[in-house]
Write a protein that holds these residues in place. Structure first.
Motif, PDB file in Angstrom:
ATOM      1  N   ALA A 150       0.825  -1.212   0.000  1.00 33.30           N
ATOM      2  CA  ALA A 150       0.000   0.000   0.000  1.00 33.30           C
ATOM      3  C   ALA A 150       0.857   1.260   0.000  1.00 33.30           C
ATOM      4  N   GLU A 151       1.967   1.217   0.712  1.00 35.11           N
ATOM      5  CA  GLU A 151       2.863   2.370   0.788  1.00 35.11           C
ATOM      6  C   GLU A 151       3.823   2.426  -0.387  1.00 35.11           C
ATOM      7  N   ARG A 152       3.905   1.336  -1.145  1.00 32.92           N
ATOM      8  CA  ARG A 152       4.843   1.228  -2.262  1.00 32.92           C
ATOM      9  C   ARG A 152       6.248   1.600  -1.794  1.00 32.92           C
ATOM     10  N   ARG A 153       6.673   0.838  -0.781  1.00 32.20           N
ATOM     11  CA  ARG A 153       7.947   1.105  -0.119  1.00 32.20           C
ATOM     12  C   ARG A 153       8.645  -0.214   0.153  1.00 32.20           C
ATOM     13  N   VAL A 154       9.963  -0.240  -0.058  1.00 32.91           N
ATOM     14  CA  VAL A 154      10.777  -1.426   0.210  1.00 32.91           C
ATOM     15  C   VAL A 154      11.809  -1.060   1.267  1.00 32.91           C
ATOM     16  N   GLU A 155      11.949  -1.951   2.251  1.00 37.25           N
ATOM     17  CA  GLU A 155      12.972  -1.779   3.277  1.00 37.25           C
ATOM     18  C   GLU A 155      13.979  -2.924   3.165  1.00 37.25           C
ATOM     19  N   ARG A 179      20.001   0.284   7.340  1.00 37.51           N
ATOM     20  CA  ARG A 179      18.652   0.238   6.793  1.00 37.51           C
ATOM     21  C   ARG A 179      18.599   1.118   5.555  1.00 37.51           C
ATOM     22  N   LEU A 180      18.149   0.549   4.453  1.00 36.76           N
ATOM     23  CA  LEU A 180      17.930   1.302   3.229  1.00 36.76           C
ATOM     24  C   LEU A 180      16.447   1.190   2.897  1.00 36.76           C
ATOM     25  N   GLU A 181      15.813   2.322   2.654  1.00 38.10           N
ATOM     26  CA  GLU A 181      14.410   2.324   2.244  1.00 38.10           C
ATOM     27  C   GLU A 181      14.324   2.909   0.856  1.00 38.10           C
ATOM     28  N   TYR A 182      13.505   2.281   0.027  1.00 32.64           N
ATOM     29  CA  TYR A 182      13.290   2.792  -1.316  1.00 32.64           C
ATOM     30  C   TYR A 182      11.819   3.138  -1.460  1.00 32.64           C
ATOM     31  N   LEU A 183      11.537   4.416  -1.707  1.00 35.83           N
ATOM     32  CA  LEU A 183      10.176   4.895  -1.916  1.00 35.83           C
ATOM     33  C   LEU A 183       9.928   4.871  -3.414  1.00 35.83           C
ATOM     34  N   ILE A 184       9.156   3.914  -3.850  1.00 33.95           N
ATOM     35  CA  ILE A 184       9.042   3.584  -5.261  1.00 33.95           C
ATOM     36  C   ILE A 184       8.537   4.740  -6.102  1.00 33.95           C
ATOM     37  N   VAL A 237      13.113   7.616  -4.342  1.00 25.70           N
ATOM     38  CA  VAL A 237      13.953   8.162  -3.280  1.00 25.70           C
ATOM     39  C   VAL A 237      14.519   7.011  -2.461  1.00 25.70           C
ATOM     40  N   VAL A 238      15.806   7.096  -2.147  1.00 24.13           N
ATOM     41  CA  VAL A 238      16.439   6.155  -1.223  1.00 24.13           C
ATOM     42  C   VAL A 238      16.722   6.904   0.068  1.00 24.13           C
ATOM     43  N   GLN A 239      16.323   6.306   1.188  1.00 25.77           N
ATOM     44  CA  GLN A 239      16.650   6.849   2.497  1.00 25.77           C
ATOM     45  C   GLN A 239      17.550   5.831   3.182  1.00 25.77           C
ATOM     46  N   ALA A 240      18.668   6.287   3.680  1.00 29.04           N
ATOM     47  CA  ALA A 240      19.639   5.391   4.304  1.00 29.04           C
ATOM     48  C   ALA A 240      19.873   5.819   5.744  1.00 29.04           C
ATOM     49  N   ARG A 241      19.905   4.825   6.642  1.00 26.42           N
ATOM     50  CA  ARG A 241      20.152   5.097   8.047  1.00 26.42           C
ATOM     51  C   ARG A 241      21.129   4.061   8.589  1.00 26.42           C
ATOM     52  N   SER A 242      21.869   4.465   9.581  1.00 25.86           N
ATOM     53  CA  SER A 242      22.846   3.549  10.171  1.00 25.86           C
ATOM     54  C   SER A 242      22.252   2.759  11.326  1.00 25.86           C
ATOM     55  N   ASP A 243      21.119   3.193  11.863  1.00 29.72           N
ATOM     56  CA  ASP A 243      20.550   2.542  13.035  1.00 29.72           C
ATOM     57  C   ASP A 243      19.686   1.346  12.664  1.00 29.72           C
ATOM     58  N   VAL A 244      19.936   0.242  13.337  1.00 29.25           N
ATOM     59  CA  VAL A 244      19.120  -0.956  13.197  1.00 29.25           C
ATOM     60  C   VAL A 244      18.873  -1.460  14.606  1.00 29.25           C
ATOM     61  N   GLU A 245      17.614  -1.660  14.953  1.00 26.35           N
ATOM     62  CA  GLU A 245      17.244  -2.094  16.291  1.00 26.35           C
ATOM     63  C   GLU A 245      17.933  -3.409  16.647  1.00 26.35           C
ATOM     64  N   GLY A 246      18.546  -3.446  17.831  1.00 23.79           N
ATOM     65  CA  GLY A 246      19.172  -4.666  18.326  1.00 23.79           C
ATOM     66  C   GLY A 246      20.504  -5.001  17.673  1.00 23.79           C
ATOM     67  N   SER A 247      21.124  -4.042  17.030  1.00 23.97           N
ATOM     68  CA  SER A 247      22.352  -4.330  16.304  1.00 23.97           C
ATOM     69  C   SER A 247      23.324  -3.172  16.483  1.00 23.97           C
TER      70      SER A 247
END
Length: 168
Positions: A113-118, A136-141, A145-155
């Motif tokens: 529905a969001e047309r988004r890939v993580e 974490r890399l997110e692609y907003l189809i 747009v690519v959004q990149a973050r260094s934080d990953v829960e529990g890692s």
């Protein structure tokens, strides 16, 4: 960090949405093929869990993982597909593009529905010589747009790294 990347074509990650009938993203003549060692299907809950060296193919899209979970909404349409593994992997050859787009991570989630890939945890995204890594890399189809973050829960923090090849 947010980047606009016209080279990452919308169709590249649409492939994750092409996992079955009832999804508006599927080409009507593209057969879906799934290979796995095990399937647990719960019609009432609208879930299917494939386990053991899962390979999903449709048209120019490929998705692999040790486990892939498919969830459908109340209308029976695909709402989310999640691939897990030491290196869950996706590949798509967009029409009109010389290079395929490939992504790897420990978890890959497509939100229909969001047309988004993580791509989550040790995430990588490649097309040609362009290469992105991070927690974490997110692609907003639709917005490409690519959004990149260094934080990953529990890692541990997984810093972002980007390499872009110059255009010819």
């Amino acid at each position: 960090m947010t980047l606009r990347l016209p080279c990452l074509v919308t169709a590249a990650l649409l492939g994750l949405g092409m996992l079955g009938p009832g999804t508006a993203l599927a080409a009507p003549d593209d057969t879906v093929e799934v290979e796995a060692d095990r399937l647990d299907l719960d019609q009432r809950a609208g879930t299917a869990v494939y386990r053991g060296n899962v390979h999903i193919r449709q048209g120019k899209m490929r998705l692999r993982g040790a486990r892939v979970e498919i969830q459908r909404n109340d209308a029976g349409e695909l709402s989310r597909a999640t691939a897990y593994g030491q290196r869950a992997w996706l590949r798509h050859q967009p029409d009109g593009q010389p290079q395929p787009i490939e992504g790897e991570a420990r978890r890959i989630i497509y939100h229909v529905a969001e047309r988004r890939v993580e791509l989550i945890d040790q995430a990588e995204l490649n097309q040609g010589g362009d290469h992105f890594t991070g927690g974490r890399l997110e692609y907003l189809i639709d917005r490409e747009v690519v959004q990149a973050r260094s934080d990953v829960e529990g890692s541990d923090k997984q810093r972002i790294h980007m390499t872009l090849e110059p255009e010819e």
